[in-house]
Structure formats: structure tokens, C-alpha cells
Design a protein around this motif. Structure first.
Motif, PDB file in Angstrom:
ATOM      1  N   VAL A  84       7.371   7.119  15.284  1.00 28.93           N
ATOM      2  CA  VAL A  84       6.141   7.290  14.505  1.00 28.93           C
ATOM      3  C   VAL A  84       5.363   8.505  14.990  1.00 28.93           C
ATOM      4  CG1 VAL A  84       3.899   6.270  13.988  1.00 28.93           C
ATOM      5  CG2 VAL A  84       5.947   4.863  13.871  1.00 28.93           C
ATOM      6  N   VAL A  85       5.238   8.650  16.315  1.00 30.55           N
ATOM      7  CA  VAL A  85       4.515   9.801  16.861  1.00 30.55           C
ATOM      8  C   VAL A  85       5.193  11.100  16.470  1.00 30.55           C
ATOM      9  CG1 VAL A  85       3.871  10.965  19.006  1.00 30.55           C
ATOM     10  CG2 VAL A  85       3.494   8.511  18.767  1.00 30.55           C
ATOM     11  N   SER A  86       6.537  11.120  16.574  1.00 28.36           N
ATOM     12  CA  SER A  86       7.274  12.325  16.201  1.00 28.36           C
ATOM     13  C   SER A  86       7.080  12.664  14.726  1.00 28.36           C
ATOM     14  CB  SER A  86       8.760  12.129  16.513  1.00 28.36           C
ATOM     15  OG  SER A  86       9.517  13.238  16.075  1.00 28.36           O
ATOM     16  N   GLN A  87       7.175  11.633  13.859  1.00 22.27           N
ATOM     17  CA  GLN A  87       6.996  11.866  12.429  1.00 22.27           C
ATOM     18  C   GLN A  87       5.560  12.249  12.107  1.00 22.27           C
ATOM     19  OE1 GLN A  87       8.541   8.923   9.772  1.00 22.27           O
ATOM     20  NE2 GLN A  87      10.572   8.907  10.692  1.00 22.27           N
ATOM     21  N   ALA A  88       4.595  11.643  12.806  1.00 22.02           N
ATOM     22  CA  ALA A  88       3.195  11.993  12.565  1.00 22.02           C
ATOM     23  C   ALA A  88       2.926  13.447  12.946  1.00 22.02           C
ATOM     24  CB  ALA A  88       2.281  11.058  13.352  1.00 22.02           C
ATOM     25  N   GLU A  89       3.506  13.898  14.061  1.00 21.92           N
ATOM     26  CA  GLU A  89       3.334  15.293  14.478  1.00 21.92           C
ATOM     27  C   GLU A  89       4.019  16.237  13.483  1.00 21.92           C
ATOM     28  OE1 GLU A  89       2.054  18.524  16.506  1.00 21.92           O
ATOM     29  OE2 GLU A  89       1.459  16.422  16.763  1.00 21.92           O
ATOM     30  N   MET A 200      -1.632  -5.516   3.407  1.00 27.23           N
ATOM     31  CA  MET A 200      -1.352  -4.310   4.200  1.00 27.23           C
ATOM     32  C   MET A 200       0.092  -4.291   4.680  1.00 27.23           C
ATOM     33  SD  MET A 200      -4.903  -4.215   6.399  1.00 27.23           S
ATOM     34  CE  MET A 200      -4.306  -2.973   7.563  1.00 27.23           C
ATOM     35  N   LEU A 201       0.558  -5.434   5.166  1.00 28.26           N
ATOM     36  CA  LEU A 201       1.931  -5.517   5.658  1.00 28.26           C
ATOM     37  C   LEU A 201       2.933  -5.249   4.540  1.00 28.26           C
ATOM     38  CD1 LEU A 201       3.947  -6.209   7.913  1.00 28.26           C
ATOM     39  CD2 LEU A 201       3.709  -8.616   7.276  1.00 28.26           C
ATOM     40  N   LEU A 202       2.736  -5.888   3.390  1.00 28.82           N
ATOM     41  CA  LEU A 202       3.666  -5.716   2.270  1.00 28.82           C
ATOM     42  C   LEU A 202       3.644  -4.285   1.731  1.00 28.82           C
ATOM     43  CD1 LEU A 202       3.090  -9.076   0.335  1.00 28.82           C
ATOM     44  CD2 LEU A 202       5.017  -8.446   1.814  1.00 28.82           C
ATOM     45  N   ILE A 203       2.464  -3.704   1.587  1.00 33.88           N
ATOM     46  CA  ILE A 203       2.357  -2.337   1.076  1.00 33.88           C
ATOM     47  C   ILE A 203       3.008  -1.355   2.046  1.00 33.88           C
ATOM     48  CG2 ILE A 203       0.754  -0.476   0.511  1.00 33.88           C
ATOM     49  CD1 ILE A 203       0.992  -2.610  -1.627  1.00 33.88           C
ATOM     50  N   GLY A 204       2.787  -1.551   3.344  1.00 35.49           N
ATOM     51  CA  GLY A 204       3.407  -0.675   4.332  1.00 35.49           C
ATOM     52  C   GLY A 204       4.920  -0.739   4.289  1.00 35.49           C
ATOM     53  N   TRP A 212      11.918   6.123   2.187  1.00 32.83           N
ATOM     54  CA  TRP A 212      13.219   6.306   2.852  1.00 32.83           C
ATOM     55  C   TRP A 212      14.343   6.432   1.833  1.00 32.83           C
ATOM     56  CZ3 TRP A 212      17.247   2.459   3.286  1.00 32.83           C
ATOM     57  CH2 TRP A 212      18.323   2.870   4.079  1.00 32.83           C
ATOM     58  N   LEU A 213      14.315   5.595   0.814  1.00 33.48           N
ATOM     59  CA  LEU A 213      15.337   5.673  -0.224  1.00 33.48           C
ATOM     60  C   LEU A 213      15.268   6.986  -1.010  1.00 33.48           C
ATOM     61  CD1 LEU A 213      15.220   2.002  -1.598  1.00 33.48           C
ATOM     62  CD2 LEU A 213      17.003   3.046  -0.178  1.00 33.48           C
ATOM     63  N   LEU A 214      14.066   7.516  -1.196  1.00 37.05           N
ATOM     64  CA  LEU A 214      13.903   8.779  -1.918  1.00 37.05           C
ATOM     65  C   LEU A 214      14.240   9.986  -1.052  1.00 37.05           C
ATOM     66  CD1 LEU A 214      10.580   8.189  -3.920  1.00 37.05           C
ATOM     67  CD2 LEU A 214      12.917   8.219  -4.813  1.00 37.05           C
ATOM     68  N   PRO A 217      10.525  13.197   3.840  1.00 38.29           N
ATOM     69  CA  PRO A 217      10.370  13.326   5.293  1.00 38.29           C
ATOM     70  C   PRO A 217       9.221  12.466   5.817  1.00 38.29           C
ATOM     71  CG  PRO A 217      10.532  15.483   4.236  1.00 38.29           C
ATOM     72  CD  PRO A 217      10.373  14.476   3.140  1.00 38.29           C
ATOM     73  N   SER A 218       9.327  12.093   7.094  1.00 42.45           N
ATOM     74  CA  SER A 218       8.281  11.327   7.787  1.00 42.45           C
ATOM     75  C   SER A 218       7.933  10.037   7.051  1.00 42.45           C
ATOM     76  CB  SER A 218       7.018  12.185   7.963  1.00 42.45           C
ATOM     77  OG  SER A 218       7.291  13.370   8.665  1.00 42.45           O
ATOM     78  N   PHE A 219       8.952   9.368   6.525  1.00 38.46           N
ATOM     79  CA  PHE A 219       8.711   8.167   5.716  1.00 38.46           C
ATOM     80  C   PHE A 219       8.063   7.055   6.536  1.00 38.46           C
ATOM     81  CE2 PHE A 219      12.976   7.905   7.478  1.00 38.46           C
ATOM     82  CZ  PHE A 219      13.046   6.625   7.978  1.00 38.46           C
ATOM     83  N   LEU A 220       8.411   6.949   7.835  1.00 42.69           N
ATOM     84  CA  LEU A 220       7.851   5.868   8.650  1.00 42.69           C
ATOM     85  C   LEU A 220       6.363   6.082   8.886  1.00 42.69           C
ATOM     86  CD1 LEU A 220       8.820   3.288  10.038  1.00 42.69           C
ATOM     87  CD2 LEU A 220       9.209   4.621  12.119  1.00 42.69           C
ATOM     88  N   ALA A 221       5.971   7.316   9.208  1.00 44.01           N
ATOM     89  CA  ALA A 221       4.549   7.612   9.412  1.00 44.01           C
ATOM     90  C   ALA A 221       3.762   7.441   8.117  1.00 44.01           C
ATOM     91  CB  ALA A 221       4.388   9.037   9.947  1.00 44.01           C
ATOM     92  N   LEU A 222       4.345   7.860   7.005  1.00 42.09           N
ATOM     93  CA  LEU A 222       3.669   7.716   5.715  1.00 42.09           C
ATOM     94  C   LEU A 222       3.532   6.248   5.317  1.00 42.09           C
ATOM     95  CD1 LEU A 222       5.379  10.649   3.772  1.00 42.09           C
ATOM     96  CD2 LEU A 222       2.979  10.526   4.461  1.00 42.09           C
ATOM     97  N   GLY A 223       4.542   5.439   5.626  1.00 42.84           N
ATOM     98  CA  GLY A 223       4.465   4.011   5.337  1.00 42.84           C
ATOM     99  C   GLY A 223       3.408   3.320   6.185  1.00 42.84           C
ATOM    100  N   LEU A 224       3.332   3.709   7.471  1.00 40.41           N
ATOM    101  CA  LEU A 224       2.295   3.156   8.342  1.00 40.41           C
ATOM    102  C   LEU A 224       0.912   3.548   7.840  1.00 40.41           C
ATOM    103  CD1 LEU A 224       1.490   1.695  10.967  1.00 40.41           C
ATOM    104  CD2 LEU A 224       1.743   3.884  12.163  1.00 40.41           C
ATOM    105  N   LEU A 225       0.764   4.801   7.417  1.00 44.26           N
ATOM    106  CA  LEU A 225      -0.516   5.270   6.879  1.00 44.26           C
ATOM    107  C   LEU A 225      -0.903   4.482   5.627  1.00 44.26           C
ATOM    108  CD1 LEU A 225      -2.790   7.424   7.088  1.00 44.26           C
ATOM    109  CD2 LEU A 225      -1.406   8.855   5.575  1.00 44.26           C
ATOM    110  N   ALA A 226       0.063   4.228   4.749  1.00 44.91           N
ATOM    111  CA  ALA A 226      -0.213   3.478   3.522  1.00 44.91           C
ATOM    112  C   ALA A 226      -0.647   2.050   3.836  1.00 44.91           C
ATOM    113  CB  ALA A 226       1.021   3.469   2.622  1.00 44.91           C
ATOM    114  N   GLY A 227       0.006   1.422   4.823  1.00 41.84           N
ATOM    115  CA  GLY A 227      -0.354   0.063   5.190  1.00 41.84           C
ATOM    116  C   GLY A 227      -1.753  -0.018   5.782  1.00 41.84           C
ATOM    117  N   LEU A 228      -2.086   0.911   6.666  1.00 45.02           N
ATOM    118  CA  LEU A 228      -3.408   0.902   7.304  1.00 45.02           C
ATOM    119  C   LEU A 228      -4.519   1.185   6.295  1.00 45.02           C
ATOM    120  CD1 LEU A 228      -2.627   2.790  10.646  1.00 45.02           C
ATOM    121  CD2 LEU A 228      -3.005   0.341  10.332  1.00 45.02           C
ATOM    122  N   LEU A 229      -4.305   2.174   5.417  1.00 46.42           N
ATOM    123  CA  LEU A 229      -5.346   2.551   4.460  1.00 46.42           C
ATOM    124  C   LEU A 229      -5.480   1.548   3.315  1.00 46.42           C
ATOM    125  CD1 LEU A 229      -4.978   6.450   4.228  1.00 46.42           C
ATOM    126  CD2 LEU A 229      -6.664   5.099   5.469  1.00 46.42           C
TER     127      LEU A 229
END
Length: 342
Positions: A84-89, A200-204, A212-214, A217-229
Motif C-alpha cells: 500500500v505504501v509503495s502504491q501510494a507513493e 466502507m469494507l464492501l466498497i473498498g 485490478w481486473l481493469l 495502476p496502484s489499484f490497492l491504494a485506490l481501493g483503500l482510498l475509496a473505502g476510507l472516503l
């Protein structure tokens, strides 16, 4: 009017004005206190759930709930933290390049838009600069977040102590209805938090899997961001979609279109499937009230107000119905969360 009466009333007005000024100056601290109340409701709800399955006392259940949450956070950080840190950076470094690519593609298609207004012209204003500053302000409030969490743990450990202390500030004849309104708002807040955490959990998860299927890039960081927001109604999904669509457009317009459709599709699933199922046992707020409370909280308190706008609206909504509509106006009205297990 006698001189003594006039002086007394003048002093009362001056005192009320001074109190109003003090509350306004301390509004950020008061919002942090409310944030601690939200955290306390979350830990207390988890502790009550633990007590249904484990025969332990309230304090022990609270300790278990805190350790459980801490363990989940540490475990998730151990398993996915480095990625996540790597993808966020990578995401942080890629967004300016992606925005330049968007400008080039639009210019190639003959679309000349003053994008400097959106990016802020380097140093000022604009949609993108405001989005960036909002996200940075959220990520930079580590100290405030730590204080809110620690305060929430203290509140969750002795909720009755603090509630009784607050009730002593109220005239004795009004304490019963005040206590009832505290209980109603606390139950509604716990129900809303449970529903929101599930959403939040389901949306993330859905966002991470879809990106990831599409091949974004950085799908994990983007998914975490979507869940938190997702915690922030209306604005959260829009803010979380901007980086993903921007990165996709830098790769190809087709991928950007599919990414946009993915975000829209997930929000439709959330609006028409996830939320209706959750709200059968949780709390539903009128969308009109929630939208304008979000705008008001943002204007009054800034980014932190936007984060806590929805739970604050839940509490105020219940208080208004209980204390004003039912008590003052003597008008029957359903209380959100009434008759449900909080």
C-alpha cells in the motif's frame, strides 16, 4: 424596570455573548471531542458484541475490543502495508504526470480547456488543488487523530460517569428527558457506524477488485482510498474516483471510460443494494438534510467537519426529534433507531 433588574439582564446578555464567542473560538476542540464520542461509540458497540459471546466484564470487553482493532490494523499493515505504501507513493508521483498526459491528450483532440483553472495555476485555487489540499489535510492530522482515539477509549471505559456528569449540568426536572435523548442518539450513532463500516469494507473490496481486473495502476491504494472516503457521504466517492480516472486517462481514454463506469457502477450497487439492506436494521437519514449538513460542517469546521458531518447530523437529527418535536411540540414522530438493538 429597576436598576438591579436592568444590570442583571445586561450581565446575562453579556455572558451569553461571551459564551457564544468562546464556543466559536473552541469549535475545533469541540469537534474533536465529538470525534472522541464517535470512537467511543464504536469501541463500546464492539465491546457489547464481545460480551454476547464471551462472559467478561465491561472493562475487559473494552480492552479486548481495543486490542482486536489494533491487531487488525497491525495485521493488515504487516500483510499489505509495504504494498500500500509503495502504491501510494507511486500514486502521489504519478498524478502530476498523469495530469500532464490528460492535457496533452485533450489538446491532441482539439479540446482547449483552461486546465490551469482546474489545477490551480501552480500555486492557487482550482478544483484539483482543493482536492489535493483536502486529502493532505486529512493525512496530516495524525496528532489530532491520536488524541481523538485516546479520548474515545477513555469515554468508552466509563460512559456512565461522563453521562451522569453531563446530566448534572441540566435542571433536575429535565434530566429524565435529557437522559432519554442521550440514549436515543447514542443508539442511533452506533447503528449508523455499524452500517457505515460495512459499506466502507464492501466498497473498498469492490473498488480494489474492479481496478485490478481493469489493470489500473496502484489499484490497492485506490481501493483503500475509496473505502476510507466512503465514510464521507456524497463528496467521498467523488474524491476517491478522481485519482483513479486520472491515472486511467493517462494510459488510454478507453481505460478511463471503463474506470469511470466502474466507479459509477459500484456507487449504484451501494445506493440500490448495499445501503437498503443495511438500513433495514440501521439508521436512514434524509438525503437533503445530509447534503446540506455536509456543506455547513465544511464551511464551519473545514476538512475535519466534513469527516464528522454525517455522525454529527445523526445526533442532531435525533435530538431535534426527541427534544423539540416530541417534547416541546408534543407531536408524535418516529425516532431513528428506536426499537432496534444498538
Amino acid at each position: 424596570m429597576s436598576d438591579a433588574s436592568f444590570i442583571r439582564r445586561t450581565l446575562i446578555v453579556i455572558g451569553l455573548l461571551a459564551l457564544t464567542f468562546l464556543v466559536w473560538q473552541l469549535r475545533d476542540i469541540l469537534l474533536m471531542i465529538f470525534g472522541a464520542v464517535v470512537i467511543a461509540a464504536l469501541f463500546r458497540s464492539l465491546a457489547d458484541t464481545i460480551r454476547r459471546f464471551v462472559p467478561v466484564g465491561g472493562s475487559a470487553a473494552l480492552v479486548i475490543s481495543v486490542l482486536l482493532v489494533l491487531g487488525i490494523v497491525i495485521g493488515a499493515g504487516f500483510l499489505f502495508g509495504a504494498q500500500v505504501v509503495s502504491q501510494a507513493e507511486t500514486l502521489r508521483a504519478a498524478i502530476p504526470q498523469a495530469w500532464q498526459a490528460v492535457q496533452s491528450r485533450l489538446s491532441h483532440y482539439g479540446i482547449e480547456v483552461p486546465l490551469q483553472n482546474l489545477t490551480g495555476g501552480g500555486a492557487t485555487g482550482g478544483v484539483m488543488s482543493k482536492v489535493t489540499s483536502f486529502l493532505m489535510s486529512l493525512s496530516g492530522g495524525f496528532t489530532d487523530t491520536l488524541l481523538i482515539v485516546v479520548g474515545g477509549i477513555f469515554l468508552a471505559n466509563q460512559p456512565r460517569f461522563y453521562q451522569e456528569g453531563a446530566l448534572k449540568l441540566i435542571p433536575e426536572g429535565k434530566r429524565r428527558i435529557a437522559q432519554q435523548s442521550f440514549e436515543d442518539s447514542g443508539r442511533a450513532l452506533r447503528l449508523w457506524l455499524k452500517a457505515q463500516l460495512i459499506a466502507m469494507l464492501l466498497i473498498g473490496l469492490l473498488t480494489t477488485l474492479g481496478l485490478w481486473l481493469l489493470g489500473v495502476p496502484s489499484f490497492l491504494a485506490l481501493g483503500l482510498l475509496a473505502g476510507l472516503l466512503e465514510f464521507i457521504p456524497f463528496a467521498g466517492p467523488i474524491l476517491s474516483a478522481i485519482p483513479g480516472i486520472l491515472l486511467s486517462f493517462a494510459i488510454s481514454p478507453e481505460l478511463a471510460l471503463w474506470t469511470l463506469l466502474l466507479y459509477v457502477g459500484i456507487q449504484n450497487i451501494e445506493g440500490y443494494a448495499i445501503q437498503p439492506m443495511i438500513q433495514q436494521w440501521a439508521v436512514e437519514l434524509p438525503g437533503f438534510i445530509l447534503l446540506f449538513s455536509l456543506l455547513a460542517a465544511g464551511a464551519l469546521f473545514g476538512p475535519m467537519g466534513i469527516v464528522f458531518a454525517a455522525p454529527l447530523t445523526v445526533v442532531i437529527y435525533v435530538m431535534v426529534k426527541r427534544l423539540y418535536v416530541q417534547e416541546a411540540l408534543d407531536t408524535p414522530t418516529p425516532i431513528p433507531g428506536e426499537g432496534k438493538a444498538g
